[in-house]
Motif scaffolding. Structure first.
Motif, PDB file in Angstrom:
ATOM      1  N   ARG A   1     -14.988   1.478   5.715  1.00 12.02           N
ATOM      2  CA  ARG A   1     -13.856   1.847   6.575  1.00 12.02           C
ATOM      3  C   ARG A   1     -12.723   0.849   6.368  1.00 12.02           C
ATOM      4  O   ARG A   1     -12.864  -0.329   6.654  1.00 12.02           O
ATOM      5  CB  ARG A   1     -14.310   1.865   8.045  1.00 12.02           C
TER       6      ARG A   1
ATOM      7  N   GLU B   1      -7.567   1.230  11.560  1.00  9.76           N
ATOM      8  CA  GLU B   1      -8.877   1.237  12.184  1.00  9.76           C
ATOM      9  C   GLU B   1      -9.472  -0.153  12.092  1.00  9.76           C
ATOM     10  O   GLU B   1      -8.960  -1.007  11.375  1.00  9.76           O
ATOM     11  CB  GLU B   1      -9.816   2.196  11.445  1.00  9.76           C
TER      12      GLU B   1
ATOM     13  N   ARG C   1      -4.872   4.199   7.802  1.00  8.72           N
ATOM     14  CA  ARG C   1      -5.219   4.316   9.227  1.00  8.72           C
ATOM     15  C   ARG C   1      -5.521   2.928   9.761  1.00  8.72           C
ATOM     16  O   ARG C   1      -6.278   2.173   9.139  1.00  8.72           O
ATOM     17  CB  ARG C   1      -6.462   5.204   9.428  1.00  8.72           C
TER      18      ARG C   1
HETATM   19 MG    MG Z   1     -12.281   8.529  11.575  1.00  6.19          MG
END
Ligand code: MG
Ligand code: ATP
Length: 479
Positions: free
Chosen positions: A166, A160, A158
């Motif tokens: 993350r 991000e 992803r």
């Molecule tokens: Mg998320």
């Protein structure tokens, strides 16, 4: 400056891992393996089988199952055109190229231009559920005894903003129960499995949050009510939430915006608006969790923005992760397989964020060992058990044989590839943290009496070849 001088100054480029991706190195990878080993063991005891999926699937599969409206699909997916879609006969590929003003004479030229003939978009999977469902439909798994219980471990992607916990490439441990009924016992057992797994790892500070989001009978009415209430306070909300009041009011509930928290606390809660069937289902899930001794807290803000999600949703949080503290998200999604062209199928599942799980395990180990005055990564070091110090050609042949036999018996062995003086070899063995050094010189080979040195104590003993294995087996390191 001459050309030669300019060339000299040019240093080869040093490459770095792409933002948001990382290399996992030993000894940390030993911890990853331990976690994954626990997955295989625990999930098997619940009747789950492993599925291995492609990392690429059609963009449309994710767009449809995750929803074009979500952050994941609208801005986080790594998507590209399949440069050459093999489904199209060359004749059409040539036509397509010409239609784009590229002059191609024959098939052979197609391969040489490396042109992106775009017939299908592909995406690096941002999650696994969609692909599991695709496989369930494609491989006719509805013909197997139901439900089909599958799990998979692997990287997800992803785009991000990278931060602690993350990443752009991260790993999930994903489990799905497909087909069969929507008996609350299925939801409860699925949650029991993930809790058992986390307990097996010794993860502390685990919290389970659950909610029911109703179904297509009761949720639409609740969503309307929520929208009405949100409209009244709209001017106090941030821009994202303001937009969502109209597009997807449920998602306002999981807003993390500071100023909105007080407002959200006062909003109507879905638990007060479930239809009888959904309320009974939710009560039964909770009763069954209690039967299994599982502690939970109810969280009305745990929602999913998509229509095919129904009833039970859950999230698990852990310690030491800052604001990225969700290690697992899951829930029931009875409508998805039909949405993807399959038969109506009940389904529920979860995804564990493996990176965060491991981060939390490491934080836990760190705080414990800081307390006891020592810090190291909580995983076994790839320790050398036996360092084979050899000198002389004959000894080398014996050393190779000894290493082979020791490894076959499961010992980790370091065999220096070139001859070293014994002093240097023992120093090297020490540096590697080896437990024993096996000393093989001409004398040892001639007499058949091998010398084993315990490095920590300096003790030496001699053994016949056969006795050595017996001795090492009895004194296995780490036990
Ligand atoms: Mg998320
Ligand atoms: P979050 O609210 O933390 O963004 P999410 O709702 O996007 O999570 P899911 O799509 O439900 O997460 O994925 C399940 C789990 O995968 C999460 O609970 C989390 O542990 C992990 N996860 C999700 N995105 C990332 C990421 N970018 N890096 C690392 N782990 C992630």
């Amino acid at each position: 400056m001459s050309e030669g001088a300019a060339k000299k100054e040019e240093k080869p480029r040093k490459f770095q891992a792409i933002r948001g991706t990382r290399d996992l190195l030993p000894p940390e990878t030993a911890l990853w393996n331990r976690v994954e080993q626990a997955v295989h063991e625990v999930f098997a005891t619940f009747g789950f089988g492993e599925i291995r999926l492609p990392i690429l699937d059609p963009t449309e599969l994710f767009a449809r199952s995750i929803g074009v409206d979500t952050d994941v699909v609208s801005k986080e997916m790594f998507t590209f055109w399949d440069p050459f879609d093999q489904r199209l006969p060359p004749k059409y590929q040539i036509e397509e190229a010409r239609a784009r003003g590229i002059n191609i004479q024959n098939e052979g030229e197609l391969a040489t231009i490396g042109l992106a003939l775009s017939f299908q978009q592909l995406t690096l999977r941002p999650e696994a559920t969609a692909s599991v469902c695709r496989a369930y439909i494609e491989r006719n798994m509805q013909q197997l005894p139901q439900p089909v219980k599958l799990y998979t471990i692997g990287p997800m992607f992803r785009r991000e903003r990278p931060q602690k916990g993350r990443y752009r490439q991260f790993y999930q441990i994903d489990a799905e129960v497909l087909g069969g009924s929507d008996a609350p016992g299925i939801d409860a057992e699925l949650i029991e499995m993930v809790m058992t797994f986390l307990e097996r790892l010794g993860l502390e500070g685990v919290q389970l949050h659950i909610n029911s989001i109703g179904d297509k009978n009761c949720r639409p009415k609740y969503v309307e009510l929520l929208r009405e209430e949100l409209r009244k306070v709209k001017d106090k909300l941030g821009p994202d939430s303001q937009r969502r009041v109209e597009t997807n009011p449920l998602r306002v509930l999981d807003s993390k915006v500071e100023g909105e928290q007080e407002i959200i606390e006062k909003l109507p809660r879905i638990s007060q608006h479930l239809c009888d069937a959904c309320r009974e289902n939710y009560d039964e899930v909770k009763r069954q969790l209690a039967l299994r001794g599982i502690v939970y807290s109810q969280n009305f803000r745990l929602v999913r923005g998509l229509d095919y999600y129904v009833r039970t949703t859950f999230e698990i949080t852990a310690k030491g992760l800052g604001s990225q503290n969700a290690v697992c998200g899951g829930g029931r999604y009875d409508g998805l397989i039909e949405l993807l062209g399959g038969p109506p199928t009940r389904a529920t599942g979860f995804a564990i964020g493996e990176d965060r799980l491991i981060l939390s395990l490491q934080e836990q180990a760190k705080s414990k060992e800081v307390a006891s005055g020592e810090w190291r990564v909580a995983s076994e070091k790839p320790r050398v058990e036996v360092y084979v110090a050899w000198m002389g050609e004959k000894a080398y042949a014996t050393a190779i044989r000894a290493a082979k036999n020791l490894r076959a018996a499961g010992f980790s062995v370091e065999l220096p590839p070139v001859e070293q003086k014994f002093g240097k070899a023992l120093g090297q063995a020490d540096k590697l943290g080896a437990r024993y050094a096996l000393i093989l010189g001409d004398n040892e080979v001639a007499s058949g009496e091998w010398t084993l040195k315990t490095l920590a104590t300096g003790e030496q003993a001699t053994f016949a070849e056969a006795d050595l294995l017996k001795f090492l087996g009895k004194n296995r390191s780490g036990e």
